[in-house]
Enzyme design. Structure first.
Site, short mmCIF file in Angstrom:
data_model
loop_
_atom_site.label_atom_id
_atom_site.label_comp_id
_atom_site.label_asym_id
_atom_site.label_seq_id
_atom_site.Cartn_x
_atom_site.Cartn_y
_atom_site.Cartn_z
N HIS A 64 27.21 18.93 -1.85
CA HIS A 64 27.69 20.01 -2.72
C HIS A 64 26.63 20.51 -3.69
CE1 HIS A 64 32.02 20.07 -1.75
NE2 HIS A 64 31.90 18.78 -1.52
N LYS A 124 33.40 28.01 -15.81
CA LYS A 124 32.81 26.99 -14.93
C LYS A 124 32.22 25.92 -15.85
CE LYS A 124 30.66 30.46 -13.12
NZ LYS A 124 30.99 30.32 -11.73
N ARG A 125 31.88 24.78 -15.28
CA ARG A 125 31.34 23.74 -16.15
C ARG A 125 30.03 24.22 -16.77
NH1 ARG A 125 27.46 20.45 -13.33
NH2 ARG A 125 27.38 20.98 -11.12
N LYS A 151 24.16 27.32 -14.20
CA LYS A 151 25.23 28.30 -14.16
C LYS A 151 24.88 29.53 -15.00
CE LYS A 151 28.27 25.41 -12.10
NZ LYS A 151 28.91 25.62 -10.78
N THR A 168 33.87 28.26 -5.95
CA THR A 168 35.21 28.61 -5.48
C THR A 168 35.91 29.51 -6.49
OG1 THR A 168 36.03 26.50 -6.34
CG2 THR A 168 35.57 26.63 -3.98
N LYS A 203 38.55 32.81 -6.01
CA LYS A 203 39.83 32.97 -6.67
C LYS A 203 39.92 34.31 -7.39
CE LYS A 203 39.77 28.00 -7.35
NZ LYS A 203 39.34 26.94 -8.26
#
Length: 821
Positions: free
Chosen positions: A362, A553-554, A559, A663, A667
């Site tokens: 991942h 998101k984390r 990110k 993901t 969504k």
């Protein structure tokens, strides 16, 4: 769609009887004296009763038929609230609502009582939950295996804008969805030594003598499929001490010593991902990983399989799917079970082991591929280290035969790293042992094959494949967005809930002005609902009619929450300087949701800076109705189900080549948000499917990132060359968001100007230009609505049902088994 057989037999009257019986005899209260929690627990247990027929029959049929099973090994299962999903799959929502209405109880009020289990950190755990939901819906036999964390991921709070971690007491009022089975506890050892023994047949073998043992108690959860009678099982393990209490020591006054064994054991399943910056934290993480895979393998071999099952046929009965590197210690554990406990030859055991494990990677970040020092592994699991050494020894022999004289390649591929400390590379072990290795998006799988594990892909090209992630449409469309779901069902029927590809039939309706109006009205109502939830949950007030620009998101540097923040600061600075007329700015609410790992200092400083910028902007009366920053603490699945249907813009802005898949991006698209993003992870596939005109692309491509890294990247040069970027960074450095304190946010600025590991500054200009395109396009509400509908219509590929079909075809070889009863 035809509901399960069990649900069709029941009425409002029978449901009411079950509910009152559970309230009276299960909770010990009558209706007049029952608390909200009493009513919720009685409702949950009533719904549970209606699912149990399917569950028990599924278990009976599986034992009888012995069909191949997928065992999904994951350190995380981020389930979300269970009541709504179980009402949906049992087809009981209408019956439950009418029954409760007759009793003067609001179903919606009871929904709010449920506490979400904090058994995951983010995308990895939510993906695991989506996958087991889809496998049940597709009638595929599956067992999910994980840990029943007593506190799970921490509960996030903000104190003066800084993240504070608090225990998540999700079990404080009990969990009505679990079934504990202490009689099926599994014993797991740690530490000790290994010795040579000779069995009664004169065969020598190695015997592990642990220094301590704990018991793993299984807690079973039902995983019902939608539109089917199948109910699979999620089995979570809780650690307990075999001898938890020493009465003699307690009577002698040694109160703490009397429960020492209990404390040691229960620490293992206490908290998800304990802080591992200390030696004790690292050891606890490894204990957790071994604990749940040892329990799971022993459970399947001893409790799930028939006693007379020939384990040489194990590949016909199971695939253990390794969800990232956390469960990879399962490989030597299975070898130990077969060689040490069952007397198999190494060759036979290794032959079976290589056919039952598949590995999902991942990440593309080297630091995220787990590496365990051999000193720690040898101390905690001495026999497993011996087995790993033996696996590696045989693997290196194979490499030297294949690549004679290329000792550098041998060293590079070895399971054992020699520097900076001698350690076991868990991704290498998984790749050597697994019969398949998959990435989770087309670009990710390509980079995994060509860069991260390229030597292995050259050696075993047939092992590598791609399965792009997906999300369950039941939770993230049907449950989360009931109004849009109703509109879709009205237009094309309800078959899309099990076959998301049917959403493509919406595409012509993007040209229908009336459909666009109704779609816009639903989005507007969802915004009002999200604003209500934020006010009640967090005391945050936002406009119900502004653009909702979401980045959830984390918190990790790759990110690039810092890039989003620099855009906000730049807007604020340009408005303040007069360079950007306020009336030209689209009213926008920027929504952040993120937790930082407790030991990740820079990530926590980024959170503090986001909150500081938000506080300043939100307090500026001149910006009222134009710009708002909302950062609700403790973002979770429950809040996601409110935000995602309300969002207009989805921020997917990681540096190209760093995000595995994502993901959240799926969504948002499925709920009619447009994406602003880089060509990274599943963004690539989203853009290809929804069309360039319905996606805001910006930033460098992965090859361009690699070229810039190779040529030498200077963030300071980028800073100096872009006036807007320089002004934004200088405004932060001036203390404008810290009461004049120039040092408070200096670590974030220093990281950006000094190294900028993930090139936020390099992509800043392209990102700001893309945001200008967002502003212009959002002003044309008909065009925006058309694009939003097309995002929904063209995103059916991103169903986790499709992902599971791909896994079955490309990896598992498992087949659906219909439950007819």
């Amino acid at each position: 769609m035809t509901p399960p057989v069990a649900a069709r037999e029941h009425t409002v009257e029978s449901f009411t009887r079950e509910f009152l019986r559970e309230l009276n005899f299960g909770r010990g209260v009558d209706l007049d004296r029952a608390s909200a929690n009493d009513k919720y627990m009685a409702l949950a247990r009533t719904v549970r009763h209606y699912l149990m027929t399917g569950w028990l029959e599924t278990l009976r049929n599986q034992y009888r038929d012995q069909a191949k099973v997928v065992a999904y090994l994951s350190a995380e299962f981020l389930l979300g609230r269970q009541l709504d999903n179980n009402l949906l799959t049992s087809n009981l929502e209408g019956i439950a609502r009418e029954s409760l209405d007759q009793l003067g109880i609001s179903l919606d009020d009871l929904r709010e009582v449920e506490i979400e289990p904090g058994l995951g950190n983010g995308g990895l755990g939510r993906l695991a939950a989506c996958f087991i939901d889809s496998l049940a819906t597709l009638d595929v036999p599956c067992i999910g295996y994980g840990i029943r964390y007593e506190y799970g991921i921490f509960k996030q709070a903000f104190v003066d804008g800084h993240q504070v971690e608090k225990p998540d007491t999700w079990l404080a009022l009990g969990s009505p969805w679990e079934f504990p089975h202490p009689e099926n506890a599994v014993t797991v050892g740690f530490g000790g030594h290994v010795e040579d023994v000779t069995d009664e047949d004169g065969v020598k073998r190695r015997d592990w003598v642990p220094a301590s043992v704990v018991n793993g108690v299984p807690y079973n959860y039902m995983v019902p499929g939608y539109g089917t009678n199948r109910v699979n099982t999620l089995r979570l393990w809780s650690a307990r001490a075999p001898k938890a209490f020493n009465l003699q020591v307690f009577n002698e006054g040694g109160y703490e010593e009397a429960v020492k064994n209990q404390t040691f054991a229960e620490n293992i399943s206490k908290v998800l991902y304990p802080e591992d910056s200390t030696p004790q934290g690292k050891e606890l993480r490894l204990q957790q990983q071994y604990f749940f895979v040892a329990c799971s393998i022993a459970d399947f071999l001893c409790n799930v399989l028939p006693q007379d099952f020939d384990l040489h046929r194990l590949p016909d009965r199971i695939t253990w799917q390794l969800n990232d590197t956390h469960p990879v210690i399962a490989v030597p554990e299975l070898m130990r079970q077969l060689v040490d406990l069952r007397g198999w030859t190494w060759e036979d055991a290794w032959g079976v082991t290589q056919k039952v494990f598949a590995y999902t990677c991942h990440t593309l970040l080297p630091e995220a591929l787990e590496v365990w020092p051999v000193d720690l592994l040898g101390k905690l699991l001495p026999r497993h280290l011996e087995i790993i050494y033996r696996i590696n020894e045989l693997f290196l022999e194979e490499l030297r035969d294949t690549y004679p004289g290329d000792e550098l390649k041998v060293r590079h591929m070895s399971i054992i790293a020699e520097h900076p400390v001698r350690a076991v590379r868990m991704a290498h072990l998984a790749t050597v042992a697994g019969f398949k290795v998959n990435g989770v998006a087309a670009l990710h799988s390509e980079l995994l094959r060509d860069k991260v594990l390229s030597d292995f892909a050259q050696l075993w090209p047939e092992k590598f494949t791609n399965v792009t992630n997906g999300v369950t449409p039941r939770r993230f469309v049907r449950i989360a967005n009931p109004s849009m779901s109703g509109l879709v069902t009205e237009a094309i029927g309800d078959g899309w809930i099990k076959d998301l590809s049917q959403l493509s039939r919406l595409e012509p309706l993007a040209e229908d002005a009336e459909f666009r109006r109704r779609f816009r009205d639903i989005k507007a109502a969802n915004k009002v609902e999200f604003a209500r939830v934020l006010k009640e949950r967090d005391g945050i007030e936002i406009a119900g009619d502004a653009m909702v620009d979401a980045m959830v998101k984390r918190l990790h540097e790759y990110k690039r929450q810092t890039l989003k923040l620099l855009h906000i600061v730049s807007l604020y600075q340009r408005i303040g300087s007069g360079a950007l007329p306020l009336e030209s700015v689209t009213p926008r609410t920027f929504v952040f949701g993120a937790k930082a790992a407790p030991g990740y200092a820079l990530a926590k400083q980024i959170i503090a800076l986001i909150n500081a910028v938000g506080s300043t902007i939100n307090a500026d009366a001149s910006l009222e109705g134009r710009l708002k920053v909302a950062f609700p603490a403790n973002y979770n699945v429950t809040l996601a189900e409110k935000l995602i249907p309300a969002a207009d813009l989805s921020e997917q802005i990681s540096l190209a080549g760093k995000e595995a898949s994502g993901t959240g991006n799926m969504k948002f698209a499925l709920n009619g948000a447009l994406t602003i993003g880089t060509d990274d992870g599943a963004n690539v596939e989203i853009r290809e499917l929804v069309g360039d005109e319905n996606f805001f692309l910006f930033g460098m491509s992965e090859p361009e990132v690699a070229d810039l890294e190779a040529s030498g990247y200077s963030p300071e040069a980028v800073y100096a060359s872009d006036p807007d970027l320089k002004a934004a960074i200088d405004l932060i450095s001036s203390g404008a968001f810290s009461g004049g304190d120039r040092t408070l946010h200096e670590p974030v600025i220093a990281a950006l100007l000094g190294e900028d590991r993930f090139m936020a500054l390099a992509d800043f200009r392209s990102y700001v230009d893309a945001q200008d395109r967002v502003e212009a396009y959002y002003g044309d509400f008909e065009a925006w609505s058309r694009s939003a509908i097309l995002n929904v219509a063209r995103s059916g590929f991103f169903s986790s049902d499709r992902s599971m079909v791909d896994y079955m075809d490309r990896i598992w070889g498992a087949k659906p088994v219909k439950q007819n009863f």
